[in-house]
Design a protein around this motif. Sequence first.
Motif, PDB file in Angstrom:
ATOM      1  N   ALA A  80     117.097  19.928   8.984  1.00  0.00           N
ATOM      2  CA  ALA A  80     117.106  20.128   7.527  1.00  0.00           C
ATOM      3  C   ALA A  80     115.727  19.860   6.941  1.00  0.00           C
ATOM      4  O   ALA A  80     115.228  20.604   6.107  1.00  0.00           O
ATOM      5  CB  ALA A  80     118.149  19.212   6.890  1.00  0.00           C
ATOM      6  N   ALA A  81     115.106  18.769   7.433  1.00  0.00           N
ATOM      7  CA  ALA A  81     113.742  18.439   6.992  1.00  0.00           C
ATOM      8  C   ALA A  81     112.782  19.287   7.816  1.00  0.00           C
ATOM      9  O   ALA A  81     112.289  18.863   8.856  1.00  0.00           O
ATOM     10  CB  ALA A  81     113.483  16.956   7.189  1.00  0.00           C
ATOM     11  N   VAL A  82     112.561  20.502   7.364  1.00  0.00           N
ATOM     12  CA  VAL A  82     111.915  21.497   8.231  1.00  0.00           C
ATOM     13  C   VAL A  82     110.453  21.205   8.559  1.00  0.00           C
ATOM     14  O   VAL A  82     109.898  21.798   9.470  1.00  0.00           O
ATOM     15  CB  VAL A  82     112.048  22.921   7.654  1.00  0.00           C
ATOM     16  N   HIS A  83     109.827  20.283   7.797  1.00  0.00           N
ATOM     17  CA  HIS A  83     108.438  19.947   8.160  1.00  0.00           C
ATOM     18  C   HIS A  83     108.405  19.279   9.533  1.00  0.00           C
ATOM     19  O   HIS A  83     107.375  19.206  10.159  1.00  0.00           O
ATOM     20  CB  HIS A  83     107.834  19.024   7.098  1.00  0.00           C
ATOM     21  N   GLU A  84     109.546  18.778   9.972  1.00  0.00           N
ATOM     22  CA  GLU A  84     109.616  18.131  11.291  1.00  0.00           C
ATOM     23  C   GLU A  84     110.014  19.116  12.388  1.00  0.00           C
ATOM     24  O   GLU A  84     110.069  18.751  13.560  1.00  0.00           O
ATOM     25  CB  GLU A  84     110.644  16.984  11.263  1.00  0.00           C
ATOM     26  N   SER A  85     110.302  20.340  12.007  1.00  0.00           N
ATOM     27  CA  SER A  85     110.771  21.331  12.975  1.00  0.00           C
ATOM     28  C   SER A  85     109.717  21.602  14.046  1.00  0.00           C
ATOM     29  O   SER A  85     108.528  21.774  13.751  1.00  0.00           O
ATOM     30  CB  SER A  85     111.099  22.637  12.233  1.00  0.00           C
ATOM     31  N   GLN A  86     110.182  21.648  15.301  1.00  0.00           N
ATOM     32  CA  GLN A  86     109.274  21.989  16.395  1.00  0.00           C
ATOM     33  C   GLN A  86     108.824  23.442  16.287  1.00  0.00           C
ATOM     34  O   GLN A  86     107.834  23.839  16.898  1.00  0.00           O
ATOM     35  CB  GLN A  86     109.973  21.765  17.745  1.00  0.00           C
ATOM     36  N   LEU A  87     109.549  24.211  15.490  1.00  0.00           N
ATOM     37  CA  LEU A  87     109.247  25.647  15.407  1.00  0.00           C
ATOM     38  C   LEU A  87     107.987  25.945  14.601  1.00  0.00           C
ATOM     39  O   LEU A  87     107.461  27.053  14.664  1.00  0.00           O
ATOM     40  CB  LEU A  87     110.449  26.387  14.806  1.00  0.00           C
ATOM     41  N   VAL A  88     107.516  24.983  13.828  1.00  0.00           N
ATOM     42  CA  VAL A  88     106.274  25.248  13.063  1.00  0.00           C
ATOM     43  C   VAL A  88     105.022  24.786  13.814  1.00  0.00           C
ATOM     44  O   VAL A  88     103.901  25.144  13.434  1.00  0.00           O
ATOM     45  CB  VAL A  88     106.290  24.610  11.643  1.00  0.00           C
ATOM     46  N   THR A  89     105.229  23.985  14.892  1.00  0.00           N
ATOM     47  CA  THR A  89     104.044  23.450  15.583  1.00  0.00           C
ATOM     48  C   THR A  89     103.078  24.507  16.125  1.00  0.00           C
ATOM     49  O   THR A  89     101.877  24.260  16.151  1.00  0.00           O
ATOM     50  CB  THR A  89     104.461  22.482  16.719  1.00  0.00           C
TER      51      THR A  89
ATOM     52  N   THR B 121     102.538  26.973  -2.541  1.00  0.00           N
ATOM     53  CA  THR B 121     102.205  27.025  -1.113  1.00  0.00           C
ATOM     54  C   THR B 121     103.216  26.182  -0.326  1.00  0.00           C
ATOM     55  O   THR B 121     103.727  26.598   0.724  1.00  0.00           O
ATOM     56  CB  THR B 121     100.768  26.518  -0.880  1.00  0.00           C
ATOM     57  N   GLY B 122     103.498  24.992  -0.859  1.00  0.00           N
ATOM     58  CA  GLY B 122     104.482  24.121  -0.217  1.00  0.00           C
ATOM     59  C   GLY B 122     105.859  24.769  -0.175  1.00  0.00           C
ATOM     60  O   GLY B 122     106.561  24.701   0.842  1.00  0.00           O
ATOM     61  N   ARG B 123     106.243  25.430  -1.253  1.00  0.00           N
ATOM     62  CA  ARG B 123     107.552  26.118  -1.290  1.00  0.00           C
ATOM     63  C   ARG B 123     107.599  27.235  -0.243  1.00  0.00           C
ATOM     64  O   ARG B 123     108.616  27.419   0.430  1.00  0.00           O
ATOM     65  CB  ARG B 123     107.799  26.711  -2.670  1.00  0.00           C
ATOM     66  N   CYS B 124     106.502  27.996  -0.161  1.00  0.00           N
ATOM     67  CA  CYS B 124     106.452  29.088   0.820  1.00  0.00           C
ATOM     68  C   CYS B 124     106.604  28.520   2.241  1.00  0.00           C
ATOM     69  O   CYS B 124     107.310  29.094   3.083  1.00  0.00           O
ATOM     70  CB  CYS B 124     105.136  29.857   0.721  1.00  0.00           C
ATOM     71  N   PHE B 125     105.931  27.402   2.479  1.00  0.00           N
ATOM     72  CA  PHE B 125     106.023  26.773   3.796  1.00  0.00           C
ATOM     73  C   PHE B 125     107.483  26.409   4.107  1.00  0.00           C
ATOM     74  O   PHE B 125     107.999  26.712   5.194  1.00  0.00           O
ATOM     75  CB  PHE B 125     105.124  25.540   3.860  1.00  0.00           C
ATOM     76  N   ILE B 126     108.151  25.777   3.142  1.00  0.00           N
ATOM     77  CA  ILE B 126     109.547  25.372   3.362  1.00  0.00           C
ATOM     78  C   ILE B 126     110.419  26.602   3.656  1.00  0.00           C
ATOM     79  O   ILE B 126     111.223  26.608   4.594  1.00  0.00           O
ATOM     80  CB  ILE B 126     110.093  24.597   2.135  1.00  0.00           C
ATOM     81  N   ALA B 127     110.211  27.655   2.876  1.00  0.00           N
ATOM     82  CA  ALA B 127     111.019  28.868   3.049  1.00  0.00           C
ATOM     83  C   ALA B 127     110.837  29.466   4.429  1.00  0.00           C
ATOM     84  O   ALA B 127     111.810  29.847   5.093  1.00  0.00           O
ATOM     85  CB  ALA B 127     110.646  29.888   1.972  1.00  0.00           C
ATOM     86  N   MET B 128     109.580  29.524   4.884  1.00  0.00           N
ATOM     87  CA  MET B 128     109.336  30.135   6.193  1.00  0.00           C
ATOM     88  C   MET B 128     109.859  29.239   7.318  1.00  0.00           C
ATOM     89  O   MET B 128     110.415  29.730   8.304  1.00  0.00           O
ATOM     90  CB  MET B 128     107.855  30.479   6.350  1.00  0.00           C
TER      91      MET B 128
END
Lengths: 578, 578
Positions: free
Chosen positions: B409-418, B387-394
Amino acid sequence: MDVTKSNFQTVLETLDDELENASFVSIDTEFTGLNSTEGRSNKLSSLDTPPERYKKVLNGSSQFVIIQFGLSIFRFDNSITKYVNKTYNFYIFPNTSTLPGLCDTKFLCQASSLGFLASQGFDFNKLIIEGIPYLNLVDEEKLRVILEKKRKSLHLHSDASSSELSEIPADQKGFLNNIISKVETFLQNEENEERSNAILELHCSTSHNELIFSHVKPRYPNLLFESSKKSNSGCTVIVKKTGIRNSKTEPSETDNYVVEMQKVEDNVGFSRVVRKITDSGKLVVGHNMLLDLCHILGQFCAPLPEDYDDFKGMVNTFFPRFIDTKVMATTKPFRDLLQNSVLERLLSSLLAAPFRTIEVIPATGFPSYTDSTTPKNHEAGYDAFITGRCFIAMANYLEDISASKSKTAAVHESQLVTPFYQKIFMMMVPDIPYMTISGPDLEPSREHVFHVTFPSEWKIQDIFHLFSVHGTVRVDWTGDTSAFVTLHRKENSHFVLSAMTESKLPVGCSVISYKAYLNRKSQNATLPSEVPDLSSRKRLSSPVECNVSDFPSPKKTRKDVKNVKLNKDQFVVSADWD
Amino acid sequence: MDVTKSNFQTVLETLDDELENASFVSIDTEFTGLNSTEGRSNKLSSLDTPPERYKKVLNGSSQFVIIQFGLSIFRFDNSITKYVNKTYNFYIFPNTSTLPGLCDTKFLCQASSLGFLASQGFDFNKLIIEGIPYLNLVDEEKLRVILEKKRKSLHLHSDASSSELSEIPADQKGFLNNIISKVETFLQNEENEERSNAILELHCSTSHNELIFSHVKPRYPNLLFESSKKSNSGCTVIVKKTGIRNSKTEPSETDNYVVEMQKVEDNVGFSRVVRKITDSGKLVVGHNMLLDLCHILGQFCAPLPEDYDDFKGMVNTFFPRFIDTKVMATTKPFRDLLQNSVLERLLSSLLAAPFRTIEVIPATGFPSYTDSTTPKNHEAGYDAFITGRCFIAMANYLEDISASKSKTAAVHESQLVTPFYQKIFMMMVPDIPYMTISGPDLEPSREHVFHVTFPSEWKIQDIFHLFSVHGTVRVDWTGDTSAFVTLHRKENSHFVLSAMTESKLPVGCSVISYKAYLNRKSQNATLPSEVPDLSSRKRLSSPVECNVSDFPSPKKTRKDVKNVKLNKDQFVVSADWD
């Protein structure tokens, strides 16, 4: 011998002969839990009547399931005048496969019970993967009817399917295009793959049902179309994915029917063993059997009835001759000789004087439980085996002390054990130590018991105070504002009610005799919201008959079951307990 | 890494640091079953509103329990610009020990679910013997109160016990002799050894309670006397056998208290992990999370509320920042790129173009799930990891296609996932594909949906006939005499009601708009017998706030949870489904 799916069929094939040659069998079961409610309503009380106790077991335990069944077959070998034993330990688990009409069983587990079994070495992986399924008679019948209907419906459609991809009638185009679009969506819809058994339900009229089979089904050879009749609101066609199958080599619908009927047989599974035991008519011995019998009947025979009398009838139907060794062990003469009636301790006592050595020989190919260095306590097979040994030891003793000249070696045939037939031990009720399944239950005098109601602010000392002139009492709460009060000195019973007329009692307080309480409860029981358990006592003046016709007939019994004459006065239990 | 009782304490000690350093965590759970009722009432419908769906999950699933919890911790390592992973696979099983006040958990199992898990290699023996127990906040509090009361009561009696075997006051002789006789009977009564945890309950007043501790307890050093306060009806003293113990070396009551408080800590067990996740404030990622969240909250936090709004509040309290990858995968732009959003298939798709390679490095000491030749599908740890890998990929993909110059690069911080924060996927509801936990739910137009009631003898063809002039329709039964009817051609919606006034409809038939149906249901919901689920829609005009104060506070949060700004219009899901 452990029995799982892998060797069940082989064991089943030999079981008729084994039972035919058996002298008696003993049984034991392990459950996923003991009692599901912790409230006052299902708590056992020392004043429970048999119908009340049955109701508590029914409400508190019936959601748990049997996961292991021990069947120990004892055959008396005249040539060596010893019993020869074969013990089977069946792992039992509800069906996990999918077959239309087969329910996906949900059952309750009690954490402490599973923990206890695991600590005793119970193998839960073996249970779930290799456990033998079961169907009671009612569910088996339902499943057969569904498959029969399906077969008829398939037969009906087999002609229609030859008109493959035939043109859609103009007036039905709207309907059929809608169906086809739904099927397409279903096929493409990724959600339906979340679980492999995804289905699409199409609700329609009987005539539309025909159209679906003639015009939609042929378009989708890799989909399974099943029709199930529905009352009032038409039919439902169930569409399933079958996985990638080559439609050329796909089995015919008739083959499918045969395969599915075999699946029914497979799923009846362990219930066959119980039916074979019933059909054998052999004496069945158990220890503290109430929960065992309730679970065996409910799980493998038919849903348990609400009414206690119906339960008696059901027990007599499926277990026409049984003995509970805990009833024996707690009854004279044994109650004076045995310190403890818990199974393992009972066996220890029965292995010493004054009891005879119990010689039981394991049959060829069967491991000996007696040789084992580590006793397998709480394995159903082992417990069934030692229950049988205890029975033999106690029956031997009865022969030993009897005045009769002609001693019986094959003690299961002894007339001295017949008074114990059809009695189920009732824990914790000193004055009604057993349920009498073959006739009316014991009705001990409870003249020294009173039912008291009082204001909610009362504490136990207020009740003690109320009864102080009559000596010490025992209080059994029945609710927040009511309790049973039992006099320690029975001789004071006659003074209580005259001393406690309404005018002399505190406000909001009433005291009635136990008998009056039963009558009141019995009257309330006729109201629909009340539990009709106690009213059944009234109807118990004549022995309960076995209403075999009430249950779907499993099979003709192989032997006529002898009507056993009961002599309930022999070895009667004292009603004194205080 | 498998985590059981044996290594739980060690893992727990490192977890604060692990979470502190985490970039985000992903989770997954395995249950003992999915849905407990097969009736129409809990069946999922494509027209379910979020409150209706929640109610169905609450009624149909809450008796099952989580038996495995996967926690996959992802830390972005700036030096290698890759995520480093530690995955824990916790085995979880309710407490099986006996401690006063600790309930003996009963839970439901679904045969097919256990069968499925067993077929995937789930080890049920390990689960039951080695599973980590848990207590939610409410049960923990209850237990602490009971033990605290017990301690006070013991402290009270510690003086009294010095007057060992003191003479019984004359006026209390009757009462105390009665108690002593009960204790003697209990000691001798073989029945009480049927289960090792046999207890004797003595109901009495507070003053009698004192007398029991001062005059009866000292006589029985091998019995455990425990006092539990009871409202209205006085105290209950519980007497237990402790096994043969030397009273000289027996631990003091204070020692016992410390031991028992440690037992509380031990029994809170796995719930600590969930509290640590909450306290960390880190982003939690799951896949198809509704059942996971409901079970996690109910089992480890507090009983689930009846009301859907309260549920939203509870989710926001314990999971203030979460993303459901199934919401991402079924939303634009991914819905057009991915064939399937089922977890394993989703991963397969995300491993190919146009998606970037997902590089995740297993931390030292942690096995690599990606190297494994046999994928561990449906092991909670493995599923959490992928699940975590899928999240990173998307998230990577969103960065790749974004117009922004500064790629993260650290995509968990991306504003695009908010935009995906606080949304839970809703299976099978095309026009409300997710629950919006942080604010009002989507309210799509259902102007082309009508609620129809009809006589019980009606079949589906009668409904088709009724709507025939408006084109093809889809029927979703809501009962034997009612259904939702959805027009295929939305443009016909406006003609339906005018064409179906009462005078023009068959007798016993009514047609109302979906809106009118909701209003009627909402009004009925104010009656106590009705389920108040739909009424809550009315109150959702302002975003739901986190009512932390509604729940027992676990611990001060280590960090202030950032208030995430939601932009619900970004990547909005099309409400078209037909």
